[in-house]
Motif scaffolding. Structure first.
Motif, PDB file in Angstrom:
ATOM      1  N   VAL A  63      -0.757   7.903   4.820  1.00 15.50           N
ATOM      2  CA  VAL A  63      -1.759   7.256   4.295  1.00 15.50           C
ATOM      3  C   VAL A  63      -3.030   7.560   5.024  1.00 15.50           C
ATOM      4  O   VAL A  63      -4.135   7.984   4.672  1.00 15.50           O
ATOM      5  CB  VAL A  63      -1.787   5.898   3.882  1.00 15.50           C
ATOM      6  CG1 VAL A  63      -3.105   5.272   3.697  1.00 15.50           C
ATOM      7  CG2 VAL A  63      -0.564   5.698   2.959  1.00 15.50           C
ATOM      8  N   ASN A 103       2.334   1.676  -3.438  1.00 11.70           N
ATOM      9  CA  ASN A 103       1.380   2.509  -4.406  1.00 11.70           C
ATOM     10  C   ASN A 103       0.882   3.876  -4.119  1.00 11.70           C
ATOM     11  O   ASN A 103       0.826   4.770  -4.972  1.00 11.70           O
ATOM     12  CB  ASN A 103       0.051   1.550  -4.064  1.00 11.70           C
ATOM     13  CG  ASN A 103       0.320   0.416  -5.246  1.00 11.70           C
ATOM     14  OD1 ASN A 103       0.437   0.558  -6.284  1.00 11.70           O
ATOM     15  ND2 ASN A 103       0.124  -1.060  -4.744  1.00 11.70           N
ATOM     16  N   TYR A 104       0.660   4.107  -2.704  1.00  7.72           N
ATOM     17  CA  TYR A 104       0.369   5.580  -2.372  1.00  7.72           C
ATOM     18  C   TYR A 104       1.409   6.416  -2.936  1.00  7.72           C
ATOM     19  O   TYR A 104       0.989   7.533  -3.474  1.00  7.72           O
ATOM     20  CB  TYR A 104       0.325   5.714  -0.876  1.00  7.72           C
ATOM     21  CG  TYR A 104      -0.047   7.194  -0.431  1.00  7.72           C
ATOM     22  CD1 TYR A 104      -1.219   7.576  -0.396  1.00  7.72           C
ATOM     23  CD2 TYR A 104       1.152   7.729   0.191  1.00  7.72           C
ATOM     24  CE1 TYR A 104      -1.433   8.917   0.024  1.00  7.72           C
ATOM     25  CE2 TYR A 104       1.081   9.212   0.515  1.00  7.72           C
ATOM     26  CZ  TYR A 104      -0.176   9.363   0.591  1.00  7.72           C
ATOM     27  OH  TYR A 104      -0.332  10.827   0.872  1.00  7.72           O
ATOM     28  N   THR A 123      -6.616   9.850   4.340  1.00 11.94           N
ATOM     29  CA  THR A 123      -7.531   8.579   3.799  1.00 11.94           C
ATOM     30  C   THR A 123      -8.278   8.226   4.862  1.00 11.94           C
ATOM     31  O   THR A 123      -8.314   7.604   5.734  1.00 11.94           O
ATOM     32  CB  THR A 123      -6.766   7.364   3.313  1.00 11.94           C
ATOM     33  OG1 THR A 123      -5.553   7.848   2.670  1.00 11.94           O
ATOM     34  CG2 THR A 123      -7.409   6.503   2.500  1.00 11.94           C
ATOM     35  N   SER A 126      -6.456   8.599  -2.695  1.00 10.84           N
ATOM     36  CA  SER A 126      -6.591   7.550  -1.974  1.00 10.84           C
ATOM     37  C   SER A 126      -8.029   7.408  -1.030  1.00 10.84           C
ATOM     38  O   SER A 126      -8.545   8.586  -1.141  1.00 10.84           O
ATOM     39  CB  SER A 126      -5.537   7.603  -0.729  1.00 10.84           C
ATOM     40  OG  SER A 126      -5.360   8.519  -0.197  1.00 10.84           O
ATOM     41  N   TYR A 154      -8.799   4.485   6.124  1.00 11.24           N
ATOM     42  CA  TYR A 154      -7.807   3.908   7.037  1.00 11.24           C
ATOM     43  C   TYR A 154      -7.481   4.850   7.839  1.00 11.24           C
ATOM     44  O   TYR A 154      -6.310   4.823   8.779  1.00 11.24           O
ATOM     45  CB  TYR A 154      -6.393   3.964   5.836  1.00 11.24           C
ATOM     46  CG  TYR A 154      -6.535   2.865   4.713  1.00 11.24           C
ATOM     47  CD1 TYR A 154      -7.567   2.855   3.993  1.00 11.24           C
ATOM     48  CD2 TYR A 154      -5.421   1.903   5.041  1.00 11.24           C
ATOM     49  CE1 TYR A 154      -7.496   1.691   2.954  1.00 11.24           C
ATOM     50  CE2 TYR A 154      -5.481   0.872   3.933  1.00 11.24           C
ATOM     51  CZ  TYR A 154      -6.472   0.840   2.896  1.00 11.24           C
ATOM     52  OH  TYR A 154      -6.341  -0.422   2.046  1.00 11.24           O
ATOM     53  N   ASN A 179       0.797  -1.196  -0.099  1.00 13.39           N
ATOM     54  CA  ASN A 179      -0.119   0.057   0.047  1.00 13.39           C
ATOM     55  C   ASN A 179       0.883   1.180   0.077  1.00 13.39           C
ATOM     56  O   ASN A 179       0.604   2.164  -0.870  1.00 13.39           O
ATOM     57  CB  ASN A 179      -0.992   0.052   1.286  1.00 13.39           C
ATOM     58  CG  ASN A 179      -2.205  -0.971   1.059  1.00 13.39           C
ATOM     59  OD1 ASN A 179      -2.419  -1.149   0.103  1.00 13.39           O
ATOM     60  ND2 ASN A 179      -2.502  -1.546   2.353  1.00 13.39           N
ATOM     61  N   GLU A 180       2.005   1.348   0.652  1.00 19.10           N
ATOM     62  CA  GLU A 180       2.740   2.472   0.875  1.00 19.10           C
ATOM     63  C   GLU A 180       3.314   2.854  -0.285  1.00 19.10           C
ATOM     64  O   GLU A 180       3.312   4.065  -0.944  1.00 19.10           O
ATOM     65  CB  GLU A 180       3.889   1.829   1.931  1.00 19.10           C
ATOM     66  CG  GLU A 180       3.547   1.994   3.523  1.00 19.10           C
ATOM     67  CD  GLU A 180       2.913   0.632   3.808  1.00 19.10           C
ATOM     68  OE1 GLU A 180       2.777   0.016   2.787  1.00 19.10           O
ATOM     69  OE2 GLU A 180       2.262   0.416   4.834  1.00 19.10           O
ATOM     70  N   ASP A 186      -7.452   1.201  -3.394  1.00 19.03           N
ATOM     71  CA  ASP A 186      -7.781   1.981  -2.323  1.00 19.03           C
ATOM     72  C   ASP A 186      -6.519   3.242  -1.848  1.00 19.03           C
ATOM     73  O   ASP A 186      -6.993   4.248  -1.541  1.00 19.03           O
ATOM     74  CB  ASP A 186      -7.188   1.226  -0.888  1.00 19.03           C
ATOM     75  CG  ASP A 186      -8.200   0.117  -0.840  1.00 19.03           C
ATOM     76  OD1 ASP A 186      -9.615   0.002  -1.450  1.00 19.03           O
ATOM     77  OD2 ASP A 186      -8.019  -0.827   0.224  1.00 19.03           O
ATOM     78  N   MET A 187      -5.308   3.037  -2.593  1.00 17.63           N
ATOM     79  CA  MET A 187      -4.348   3.930  -2.304  1.00 17.63           C
ATOM     80  C   MET A 187      -4.370   5.051  -3.405  1.00 17.63           C
ATOM     81  O   MET A 187      -3.824   5.971  -3.468  1.00 17.63           O
ATOM     82  CB  MET A 187      -2.938   3.450  -2.400  1.00 17.63           C
ATOM     83  CG  MET A 187      -2.615   2.487  -1.251  1.00 17.63           C
ATOM     84  SD  MET A 187      -2.660   3.307   0.342  1.00 17.63           S
ATOM     85  CE  MET A 187      -4.180   2.750   1.229  1.00 17.63           C
TER      86      MET A 187
END
Ligand code: SF4
Length: 682
Positions: free
Chosen positions: A503, A109-110, A507, A346, A510, A106-107, A337-338
Motif C-alpha cells: 500500500v 480493503n486494498y 499510495t 488507492s 501513505y 485497510n489491508e 483511501d484504499m
C-alpha cells in the motif's frame, strides 16, 4: 489461567478510540481502558465499552456455507473456493461487482479492490461510503483538492466557536462530542443546527431547529449576513481563494435574506443573525458535520456550502478551525483511501488517468480493468433491479445492503436477480441469507492490520484471539481466492504488514508509513516520506487544487426530491441511536447494548401525534410510496412539528423500507434525510 491486555482500536465509529482487549486463556472476555490511546486517552462510550461482547457470540460463522436447494450446508474451504472460482471464471468482467467494507482493515480493503481490478478485471467496486460520505469525498475534493476532514480531533478543543450542523455528535461520535462539551465548559460558543433536539443540541448555546433539507438556504443566509456586515475575512479570501464575486452573486440575493431564510428553514431570523456573528467574529471557528449534511440529493452542494462558509471566514488551514466531516464507520475513511471506490485506486489516484492506470498495471504485474469508472453501490442495485442480466455476480465483504440501503424492497428485488453471490462476513446477515456461498471472516479482534479514522489518522489493530472454528482473516481469504484464480504472485502475502508495505509503495499519501512508525500514536496522512511527521491540519499554506486556491462555489438551495404533500404529509429523516451500530450485526448481539434499546421507534412531535390521535408508545403504521412498517411511537417535543425520525438499525421495523432511492447527481448518495411518509393508527 493466562491473562493479557491487547491494545487495539474500536470497531464502531470513525472517532477511532483505542482500548485494551482483555484476553483470558486465548479468548477475548472484556475491554479495559488503554490510557495511551491517542484520540480518547482511555475513555470510551458504551459501544466501545461493550465491544468485546459480540466477539465470541454463538452466532459467529465458523465454516464456509454453500446453498443447496435453498438451504445452506456446511462446506470445506476447498469446496467453497472451487465453486467460487468456477463461477467467477464463467462471467465477463463487466457482469461482476465487488463490495468492500468500512469495517475491515485497510489491508483487506486494498486487497479487495486489487482482486476486483486485477483478477476479475471489473471496474465495479465500491462500498458503503457511498451511503454516508460520498458527498464529502466529491465535494471537498472539488473545492479543496482533498476530500477529507481538514483538521484533527484534538484541534476541536482549540476552537473558539463550534458550529455543528447535521451531526448528533454526542450519540454518534461520543468521544468527539465530549470534546465539544469540554470546550463549552471553557467558554467556547457552541451552535447546533438540527431538526431534532438531540443530546448534542441540548448542549448548545444556540440551537437552530431547521427543517431537514434546508441546509444550503441556512448556510447562504449565514454568509449573506456575514458579508452584509463586513465580517468576512478579506485577506484570506484575497490570498487563498478564488471566485468570491461569483459566490456573492448568489448568496447576496434577496432569496437568502434573513427574513426569507427564516421562512424556508423555520428558524427565527434573529438566531440566524446571532449564529453568523459568533462564527465570523470568533478567532477560530470549527464546523462539524456528518450525515445530516451529506445524505441528500444535494449532498455535494451542502458540503461545498460548508466549505464556502469556512473559507469566507478564514477558518481553514489553522488550528481550531476547519471543515470537520465526521466519518461514520471505524474504517470508512480507510476504505476510501484504499481505492474501494469506482473512480480511484488507492490514494485517490484516478482510474481514468492513463499514467496511473499504467502505474498500477506495472505495480501489480498483470493486466487490470480498463481505466473506466465503474458502478457505485447505488447504481449496482439500480442496475440489478431495473436492468436484469446486466450484472450477474457479486462478491460482498462485510456489507449488509439488505438493511443499510434505501428502498429495501427494491434492494431485495435487485439482489435476488443475481445469478451468483458470495458474502464474506462474521454473521449470517440479512444479505448473507440471500447468498450462494458464505465465507466466515474475522472480526477486529482476530488479526493485525490498520484502520484510518475520521481525522485521517492511520492506527494499528492488534490480534487478540484466533477466529472461531474455520473462520479466517479476510486478507487471507482474498489471498487464497486470488491464488485459486491463478494470481498467486499478486496475492503472495504472508502477513498484513507485507500488504501494508505494498500500500505504502503505490499510495503517495501513505508512502512514508510503516507498522513500526505507526506505533501507538498512528500517523495522519498525507505522510509521503519516511521522515514526514504526518499532517494533522490540511491546507496550511495552500489548498490541494492545481493553483493552490480554495474554490468558492455559488450554490442555490433546492428542495429535497420528495416533499410532504396531502397524501404523505410528514417529512421522515433517519439516523442512528446511541446504543446500536448501523445494521445491528454486532451491537444487537451485544447483550448490554441490545438491552438498552431492543427495537426501533418513530419519534414524532406532540402536535402531530395529537392530530392523528396517537399516544406515546402506541404501535402505528408508517407508510411511504415504497412500503410500510409497523413501529412504536415515541411522542416528544424534541422533534420539530411536521418531521418524524426513525433509527435504521432494526430489521423488524426497517426504516429503509420507507426511504427514497433518489440520488445526488454527482456523489450518487441517497436521500436518507428527507422523504415523505404518512402515519396511521393500527
Ligand atoms: Fe468506539 Fe466511537 Fe465510542 Fe470511541 S466514540 S468508543 S470509536 S464507538
Amino acid at each position: 489461567m493466562e491473562m493479557k491486555y491487547v491494545p487495539t482500536t474500536c470497531p464502531y465509529c470513525g472517532t477511532g478510540c483505542g482500548f485494551n482487549l482483555v484476553v483470558k486463556d486465548g479468548k477475548v472476555v472484556d475491554t479495559a481502558p488503554w490510557h495511551r490511546a491517542p484520540v480518547n486517552q482511555g475513555k470510551t462510550c458504551a459501544k466501545g465499552n461493550y465491544a468485546a461482547e459480540f466477539v465470541n457470540s454463538p452466532d459467529r460463522l465458523t465454516t464456509p456455507l454453500i446453498k443447496k436447494d435453498g438451504t445452506f450446508v456446511e462446506a470445506s474451504w476447498d469446496e467453497a473456493y472451487a465453486l467460487i472460482v468456477s463461477k467467477f471464471k464463467a462471467y465477463k468482467p463487466e457482469e461482476m461487482a465487488c463490495l468492500a467494507s468500512a469495517r475491515v482493515s485497510n489491508e483487506e480493503n486494498y486487497l479487495l479492490q486489487k482482486f476486483a481490478r486485477a483478477v476479475l478485471k471489473t471496474p465495479h467496486v465500491d462500498h458503503c461510503a457511498r451511503l454516508c460520505h460520498a458527498s464529502t469525498v466529491a465535494g471537498l475534493a472539488a473545492v479543496f483538492g482533498s476530500g477529507a476532514m481538514t483538521n484533527s480531533i484534538e484541534d476541536i478543543s482549540e476552537a473558539k466557536c463550534i458550529f455543528v450542523i447535521g451531526s448528533n455528535t454526542f450519540e454518534q461520535h461520543p468521544l468527539i462530542g465530549r470534546r465539544i462539551m469540554m470546550a463549552r465548559l471553557n467558554g467556547v460558543k457552541v451552535i447546533v443546527a438540527d431538526p431534532r433536539f438531540t443530546p448534542t443540541a441540548k448542549q448548545a448555546d444556540l440551537y437552530l431547529p431547521f427543517f431537514s433539507g434546508t441546509d444550503v438556504a441556512l448556510l447562504n443566509g449565514l454568509m449573506q449576513h456575514i458579508i452584509k456586515n463586513g465580517w468576512e475575512d478579506k485577506e484570506f479570501i484575497a490570498k487563498r481563494t478564488k471566485d468570491f464575486d461569483k459566490l456573492k452573486e448568489v448568496v447576496m440575493k434577496d432569496t437568502y435574506s434573513l427574513e426569507n431564510v427564516a421562512k424556508v428553514t423555520g428558524l427565527p431570523a434573529a438566531d440566524i443573525a446571532t449564529a453568523a456573528e459568533w462564527i465570523a467574529k470568533a478567532e477560530s471557528s470549527a464546523l462539524l458535520y456528518s450525515m445530516g449534511i451529506t445524505q441528500h440529493t444535494v449532498g455535494v452542494d451542502n458540503v461545498k456550502s460548508t466549505a464556502n462558509l469556512q473559507m469566507i471566514t478564514g477558518n481553514l488551514g489553522k488550528r481550531g478551525a476547519g471543515v470537520c466531516a465526521l466519518r461514520g464507520q471505524n474504517n470508512v475513511q480507510g476504505a476510501c483511501d484504499m481505492g474501494c471506490l469506482p473512480n480511484v485506486y488507492s490514494g485517490y489516484q484516478q482510474v481514468a488517468n492513463s499514467d496511473l492506470h499504467k502505474k498500477m498495471t506495472e505495480a501489480w504485474g498483470c493486466d487490470i480493468a480498463e481505466g473506466k469508472v465503474g458502478y457505485t453501490v447505488t447504481k449496482m442495485i439500480n442496475v440489478l433491479a431495473d436492468e436484469p442480466g446486466t450484472l450477474k455476480c457479486m462478491y460482498v465483504m462485510g456489507e449488509n445492503p439488505m438493511i443499510s440501503d434505501p428502498d429495501l424492497h427494491h434492494v431485495e428485488k435487485g439482489l435476488k436477480n443475481l445469478e451468483f453471490m458470495v458474502v464474506q462476513d462474521i454473521f449470517l446477515t440479512e444479505t448473507a441469507e440471500l447468498a450462494d456461498v458464505v465465507l466466515p471472516g474475522s472480526c477486529y479482534a482476530e488479526r493485525d492490520g490498520t484502520q484510518t479514522n475520521t481525522e485521517r489518522r492511520v492506527q494499528l489493530w492488534r490480534k487478540a484471539q484466533d477466529a472461531p472454528g474455520q473462520a479466517k482473516p479476510d486478507w487471507q481469504i482474498i489471498c487464497e481466492l486470488g491464488a485459486a484464480m491463478g494470481y498467486e504472485k499478486q496475492f503472495a502475502f504472508k502477513s498484513p504488514e507485507e500488504i501494508f508495505n505494498e500500500v505504502a509503495k503505490v499510495t503517495p499519501s501513505y508512502g512514508g508509513m510503516t507498522y513500526a512508525r505507526l506505533g501507538a500514536e498512528g500517523l495522519h496522512w498525507p505522510c509521503p516520506t519516511a521522515e514526514h511527521p504526518g499532517t494533522p491540519v490540511l491546507h496550511k499554506e495552500k489548498f490541494g487544487t492545481p493553483d493552490g486556491l480554495g474554490i468558492l462555489t455559488p450554490i442555490e438551495w433546492k428542495q429535497p426530491a420528495e416533499v410532504p404533500d396531502a397524501e404523505y404529509p410528514l417529512l421522515l429523516t433517519t439516523g442512528r441511536c446511541m446504543w446500536h451500530w448501523h445494521t445491528g450485526t454486532m451491537t444487537r448481539r451485544s447483550e448490554s447494548l441490545e438491552r438498552e434499546e431492543p427495537t426501533g421507534w418513530v419519534e414524532m412531535n406532540p402536535e402531530d401525534a395529537k392530530a392523528l390521535g396517537i399516544k406515546d408508545k402506541e404501535m402505528i403504521r408508517a407508510i411511504s410510496r415504497r412500503g410500510e412498517i409497523n413501529i412504536g411511537a415515541r411522542v416528544t417535543k424534541d422533534i420539530k412539528k411536521g418531521v418524524v425520525f426513525m433509527p435504521f438499525h432494526f430489521k423488524e421495523c426497517a426504516a429503509n423500507i420507507l426511504t427514497n432511492n433518489a440520488l445526488d447527481p454527482i456523489a450518487s448518495i441517497p436521500e436518507y434525510k428527507a422523504c415523505s411518509v404518512r402515519i396511521e393508527k393500527i
